[in-house]
Design a protein around this motif. Structure first.
Motif, mmCIF file in Angstrom:
data_model
loop_
_atom_site.group_PDB
_atom_site.id
_atom_site.type_symbol
_atom_site.label_atom_id
_atom_site.label_comp_id
_atom_site.label_asym_id
_atom_site.label_seq_id
_atom_site.Cartn_x
_atom_site.Cartn_y
_atom_site.Cartn_z
ATOM 1 N N ALA A 147 -13.906 15.224 -1.737
ATOM 2 C CA ALA A 147 -13.965 14.291 -0.617
ATOM 3 C C ALA A 147 -12.770 13.352 -0.635
ATOM 4 C CB ALA A 147 -15.265 13.479 -0.668
ATOM 5 N N VAL A 148 -12.580 12.661 0.468
ATOM 6 C CA VAL A 148 -11.637 11.549 0.577
ATOM 7 C C VAL A 148 -12.344 10.432 1.326
ATOM 8 C CG1 VAL A 148 -9.499 12.884 0.490
ATOM 9 C CG2 VAL A 148 -10.639 12.510 2.693
ATOM 10 N N GLY A 149 -11.677 9.308 1.441
ATOM 11 C CA GLY A 149 -12.228 8.197 2.201
ATOM 12 C C GLY A 149 -11.126 7.280 2.675
ATOM 13 N N ILE A 150 -11.402 6.569 3.763
ATOM 14 C CA ILE A 150 -10.468 5.598 4.323
ATOM 15 C C ILE A 150 -10.978 4.207 3.989
ATOM 16 C CG2 ILE A 150 -9.422 4.713 6.454
ATOM 17 C CD1 ILE A 150 -9.890 7.507 7.681
ATOM 18 N N GLU A 151 -10.139 3.379 3.404
ATOM 19 C CA GLU A 151 -10.564 2.020 3.056
ATOM 20 C C GLU A 151 -11.129 1.315 4.286
ATOM 21 O OE1 GLU A 151 -11.418 -1.515 1.242
ATOM 22 O OE2 GLU A 151 -10.868 0.358 0.246
ATOM 23 N N ASP A 152 -12.319 0.716 4.138
ATOM 24 C CA ASP A 152 -13.027 0.177 5.302
ATOM 25 C C ASP A 152 -13.622 -1.198 5.025
ATOM 26 O OD1 ASP A 152 -14.769 1.550 3.506
ATOM 27 O OD2 ASP A 152 -16.341 1.601 5.009
ATOM 28 N N THR A 153 -12.914 -2.039 4.292
ATOM 29 C CA THR A 153 -13.365 -3.412 4.106
ATOM 30 C C THR A 153 -13.359 -4.126 5.455
ATOM 31 O OG1 THR A 153 -12.595 -3.548 1.821
ATOM 32 C CG2 THR A 153 -12.818 -5.617 3.023
ATOM 33 N N MET A 204 -21.318 11.283 -8.891
ATOM 34 C CA MET A 204 -20.133 11.709 -8.157
ATOM 35 C C MET A 204 -19.093 10.611 -8.272
ATOM 36 S SD MET A 204 -19.840 12.881 -4.162
ATOM 37 C CE MET A 204 -18.245 13.175 -3.359
ATOM 38 N N VAL A 205 -17.846 10.975 -8.507
ATOM 39 C CA VAL A 205 -16.769 9.996 -8.424
ATOM 40 C C VAL A 205 -16.606 9.675 -6.943
ATOM 41 C CG1 VAL A 205 -14.334 9.506 -8.808
ATOM 42 C CG2 VAL A 205 -15.613 10.815 -10.504
ATOM 43 N N SER A 206 -17.023 8.475 -6.555
ATOM 44 C CA SER A 206 -17.022 8.111 -5.131
ATOM 45 C C SER A 206 -15.757 7.374 -4.711
ATOM 46 C CB SER A 206 -18.255 7.266 -4.807
ATOM 47 O OG SER A 206 -18.515 6.318 -5.819
ATOM 48 N N GLU A 207 -15.002 6.854 -5.667
ATOM 49 C CA GLU A 207 -13.677 6.295 -5.411
ATOM 50 C C GLU A 207 -12.860 6.398 -6.680
ATOM 51 O OE1 GLU A 207 -13.461 2.286 -3.997
ATOM 52 O OE2 GLU A 207 -15.101 2.544 -2.537
ATOM 53 N N THR A 208 -11.625 6.835 -6.548
ATOM 54 C CA THR A 208 -10.660 6.712 -7.631
ATOM 55 C C THR A 208 -9.263 6.921 -7.086
ATOM 56 O OG1 THR A 208 -10.233 7.220 -9.953
ATOM 57 C CG2 THR A 208 -10.534 9.103 -8.482
ATOM 58 N N ALA A 209 -8.304 6.240 -7.689
ATOM 59 C CA ALA A 209 -6.888 6.371 -7.341
ATOM 60 C C ALA A 209 -6.114 5.480 -8.304
ATOM 61 C CB ALA A 209 -6.618 5.953 -5.895
ATOM 62 N N TRP A 238 -9.761 7.930 -3.137
ATOM 63 C CA TRP A 238 -9.925 6.790 -2.231
ATOM 64 C C TRP A 238 -8.916 5.726 -2.610
ATOM 65 C CZ3 TRP A 238 -14.264 5.331 1.120
ATOM 66 C CH2 TRP A 238 -14.236 3.995 1.525
ATOM 67 N N PRO A 239 -8.159 5.275 -1.637
ATOM 68 C CA PRO A 239 -8.132 5.615 -0.225
ATOM 69 C C PRO A 239 -7.185 6.779 0.059
ATOM 70 C CG PRO A 239 -6.668 3.778 -0.626
ATOM 71 C CD PRO A 239 -7.266 4.133 -1.952
ATOM 72 N N MET A 240 -7.402 7.445 1.196
ATOM 73 C CA MET A 240 -6.548 8.589 1.514
ATOM 74 C C MET A 240 -5.151 8.142 1.933
ATOM 75 S SD MET A 240 -8.029 10.004 5.151
ATOM 76 C CE MET A 240 -6.546 10.878 5.637
ATOM 77 N N PHE A 241 -5.039 6.920 2.469
ATOM 78 C CA PHE A 241 -3.716 6.319 2.640
ATOM 79 C C PHE A 241 -3.793 4.854 2.215
ATOM 80 C CE2 PHE A 241 -5.529 6.688 7.031
ATOM 81 C CZ PHE A 241 -5.832 5.356 7.249
ATOM 82 N N ALA A 242 -2.649 4.186 2.207
ATOM 83 C CA ALA A 242 -2.566 2.837 1.631
ATOM 84 C C ALA A 242 -3.581 1.899 2.260
ATOM 85 C CB ALA A 242 -1.157 2.282 1.809
ATOM 86 N N LEU A 243 -3.938 0.881 1.498
ATOM 87 C CA LEU A 243 -4.807 -0.169 2.016
ATOM 88 C C LEU A 243 -4.034 -1.473 2.090
ATOM 89 C CD1 LEU A 243 -5.673 -2.099 -0.612
ATOM 90 C CD2 LEU A 243 -7.135 -0.152 -1.111
ATOM 91 N N VAL A 244 -4.625 -2.439 2.784
ATOM 92 C CA VAL A 244 -4.074 -3.790 2.849
ATOM 93 C C VAL A 244 -4.831 -4.630 1.833
ATOM 94 C CG1 VAL A 244 -3.726 -5.822 4.304
ATOM 95 C CG2 VAL A 244 -3.464 -3.517 5.280
ATOM 96 N N THR A 245 -4.122 -5.277 0.923
ATOM 97 C CA THR A 245 -4.790 -6.026 -0.146
ATOM 98 C C THR A 245 -5.632 -7.156 0.437
ATOM 99 O OG1 THR A 245 -2.944 -7.550 -0.455
ATOM 100 C CG2 THR A 245 -2.922 -5.511 -1.745
ATOM 101 N N TRP A 246 -6.704 -7.473 -0.284
ATOM 102 C CA TRP A 246 -7.640 -8.485 0.191
ATOM 103 C C TRP A 246 -6.990 -9.863 0.294
ATOM 104 C CZ3 TRP A 246 -12.235 -6.876 -3.479
ATOM 105 C CH2 TRP A 246 -12.704 -5.615 -3.076
ATOM 106 N N ALA A 247 -5.920 -10.107 -0.470
ATOM 107 C CA ALA A 247 -5.238 -11.401 -0.416
ATOM 108 C C ALA A 247 -4.594 -11.648 0.942
ATOM 109 C CB ALA A 247 -4.187 -11.484 -1.519
ATOM 110 N N TYR A 248 -4.457 -10.616 1.765
ATOM 111 C CA TYR A 248 -3.860 -10.793 3.093
ATOM 112 C C TYR A 248 -4.608 -11.854 3.897
ATOM 113 C CZ TYR A 248 -3.034 -9.887 8.052
ATOM 114 O OH TYR A 248 -2.767 -10.034 9.389
#
Length: 438
Positions: free
Chosen positions: A22-28, A323-328, A363-373
Motif C-alpha cells: 500500500a501507499v498513502g497520502i499525508e492527510d493531516t 501491518m506496517v501502516s506508515e514508514t519512510a 507513507w507518504p507517497m510524496f513529500a509532506l508539509v511539516t507541521w511547523a508550517y
C-alpha cells in the motif's frame, strides 16, 4: 475479488502467499487558524491534492498497489452541524474503486471540523464522529470495508493535550489523559456505528509505535512509563486497562474517572488487525538529562532492526495480525531507498519467524508539509519534507510538481512480486490469544 478481505474473511491474509502492499497520502487536517500566524494545516490543500487528486490517484495506479490509505477531510464533508457535502469524497473514492485500488479510509487524522467546540473534549464528540463515520459507510456499503477510526490516537492526544499545538490546546499530563480518554471513547463509538452499517467492515487501528530506552538509571522508571503510554489507546479500547494495569494509578492521579475507565472494560473492541506507524527518524526515543538535570529526549536514527523489534513487541502483547501502516525515511532518494530495503528485509525476517506482518505501506507517497508550517512564517516550500516515492518541487508557475525518484521503480517491483517480495508467512503466524497488559 477485493484485495482487502471482509471481517469474516480476514483470515485469508494469514495465508503464506498473501500480502498487502500500500501507499498513502499525508492527510493531516488542522483547520483552526494559528492564533499568531493565521495559518491552517490542510495537507491536501498545501500539496495541491484537492486540485490534482485525479493525477495523484493515477500515480497510485501506476505503482500497482492493490490498496491505499486515504484520508477523508471531515471538515469539508461536514462544514456545519447539519450540512453534508460529499462531492470530493464521493468522486475520489469512486475513482479509486474504478482503478481497482481498495481504499483504507482514514476517518480522522488529528483535526476536526471547527464547529466542534473544544474539539475532542466536546462532550458530544463521540456521537458526532460516529454519525459521520456511519454516513460515509452507508454511501459505500459493501464496496469499502476497511476504515481507520482515528489515526495515531496517542500523537493526537500529545499535540492536543500535552503540547498545546492543536485544539483544544491543553498543556499538561492531565490534558493528555483527558484527550486520550475522549479520543478512545470516539473510537469505540465509531467502530460500533460502522459495524451497525455493515458487520463485514474491518476496523484498522493505527498508532505510532515509539520505543523508549535510557542509559540513565534515574530515568528507567520514566522510560517504562512512557513505553506503557505507547500502548495506552489500544489497551483502552480493547479492555485491558483494569486495576492491575501498569498505568491505572497514574491515570487516576491525572484526573481519569474510575467509572469511565471501567466502561472500556464492559464492551471491549476486538483488534482484527493493528497498523504500526514507524520511522527510523522518529520512532527510537532515548531519555537523558541535560547539564541542568532536565529531562530530554533524543531520536537516534534507527536501522531495519527497529521493524523487527516493534513487530515482535506488538504481537507478543496483542496476539493480533500486524501491518506496517506508515514508514519512510527523509533526505536523499538513496537514503530513502536504503530504508526501503532494510525495512522490507525486516518484514521478511518477521514472517519467517511466524510473526503475522501482513502488509507494508510507504507513507507518504510524496513529500509532506511539516507541521511547523502552521505556526511559522516561512514560505511553504521551506517546509517541504521529502520522504516520498515522488518528490514535490515547485514548477515555474509555483505549483508543486510530482517528480519521480528511483524509489518508484523499486517499490513497483516489490508490489509486482506480491508476497514473494517478503517471503511466505510461517505456519506459526496465526493469531494467538493476546496477553493482557496488566
Amino acid at each position: 475479488m477485493s484485495a482487502l478481505p471482509s471481517a469474516s474473511d480476514l483470515g485469508r491474509l494469514a495465508a503464506p502467499d498473501a500480502f498487502l502492499w500500500a501507499v498513502g497520502i499525508e492527510d493531516t487536517f488542522i483547520t483552526a487558524p494559528h492564533p499568531r500566524t493565521g495559518r491552517t494545516l490542510d495537507e491536501y490543500e498545501l500539496t495541491g491534492h484537492y486540485d490534482r487528486w485525479r493525477e495523484d490517484l493515477a500515480l497510485i495506479a501506476q505503482l500497482g498497489t492493490p490498496c491505499a490509505r486515504y484520508g477523508v477531510p471531515w471538515h469539508r464533508v461536514q462544514p456545519a452541524p447539519n450540512v453534508w457535502a460529499w462531492g470530493f469524497v464521493d468522486a475520489a473514492l469512486e475513482r479509486m474503486l474504478a482503478l481497482k485500488i481498495d481504499p483504507i479510509v482514514d476517518l480522522v487524522h488529528y483535526g476536526l471540523p471547527p464547529w466542534i467546540e473544544r474539539a475532542f473534549l466536546n462532550p458530544d464528540y463521540p456521537y458526532y464522529v460516529a454519525e459521520y463515520a456511519a454516513r460515509l459507510a452507508e454511501r459505500f456499503r459493501g464496496r469499502v470495508r476497511w476504515y481507520t477510526p482515528l489515526n495515531e490516537p496517542r500523537i493526537t492526544a500529545w499535540y492536543c493535550g500535552r503540547l498545546g499545538w492543536w485544539p483544544p490546546y491543553e498543556r499538561s499530563w492531565r490534558g493528555f489523559v483527558a484527550l486520550m480518554i475522549a479520543i478512545c471513547q470516539g473510537i469505540v463509538e465509531t467502530v460500533r456505528a460502522l459495524q451497525q452499517v455493515d458487520a463485514e467492515i474491518v476496523p484498522f487501528h493505527v498508532d505510532a509505535t515509539d520505543m523508549f530506552d535510557t542509559d540513565d538509571p534515574t530515568l528507567v522508571a520514566e522510560a517504562r512509563r512512557r513505553q506503557e503510554i505507547v500502548f495506552l489507546a489500544l489497551d483502552l479500547i480493547s479492555g485491558r486497562v483494569d486495576r492491575n494495569h501498569a498505568l491505572w494509578d497514574w491515570l487516576i492521579s491525572e484526573g481519569a474517572d474510575e467509572d469511565v475507565l471501567e466502561n472500556f472494560l464492559d464492551q471491549p473492541l476486538d483488534l482484527p488487525i493493528i497498523g504500526v506507524n514507524l520511522y527510523p527518524i522518529f520512532t527510537s526515543k532515548r531519555l537523558l538529562r541535560d547539564a541542568a538535570g532536565r529531562l530530554r529526549i533524543r531520536m537516534p536514527h534507527a536501522s531495519g532492526d527497529l521493524v523487527e523489534k516493534i513487530g515482535r513487541m506488538y504481537f507478543d502483547r496483542y496476539g493480533a495480525p500486524l501491518m506496517v501502516s506508515e514508514t519512510a525515511d527523509k533526505g536523499s532518494a538513496a537514503r530513502r531507498l536504503d530504508w526501503l530495503r532494510q525495512s522490507v528485509a525486516a518484514v521478511r525476517r518477521l514472517r519467517v519467524d511466524g510473526v503475522p506482518m501482513l502488509g507494508y505501506t510507504w507513507w507518504p507517497m510524496f513529500a509532506l508539509v511539516t507541521w511547523a508550517y502552521r505556526q511559522g512564517r516561512r514560505p511553504l516550500h521551506d517546509h517541504l519534507l521529502q520522504m516520498g516515492l515522488w518528490d514535490l518541487d515547485p514548477d515555474p508557475n509555483g505549483q508543486l510538481a510530482r517528480l519521480e525518484t528511483p524509489l518508484v521503480g523499486a517499490y513497483r517491483d516489490l508490489v509486482r512480486g506480491g508476497s514473494q517480495s517478503v517471503g511466505p508467512l510461517a505456519a506459526s503466524g496465526a493469531p494467538r490469544s493476546p496477553m493482557r497488559a496488566g
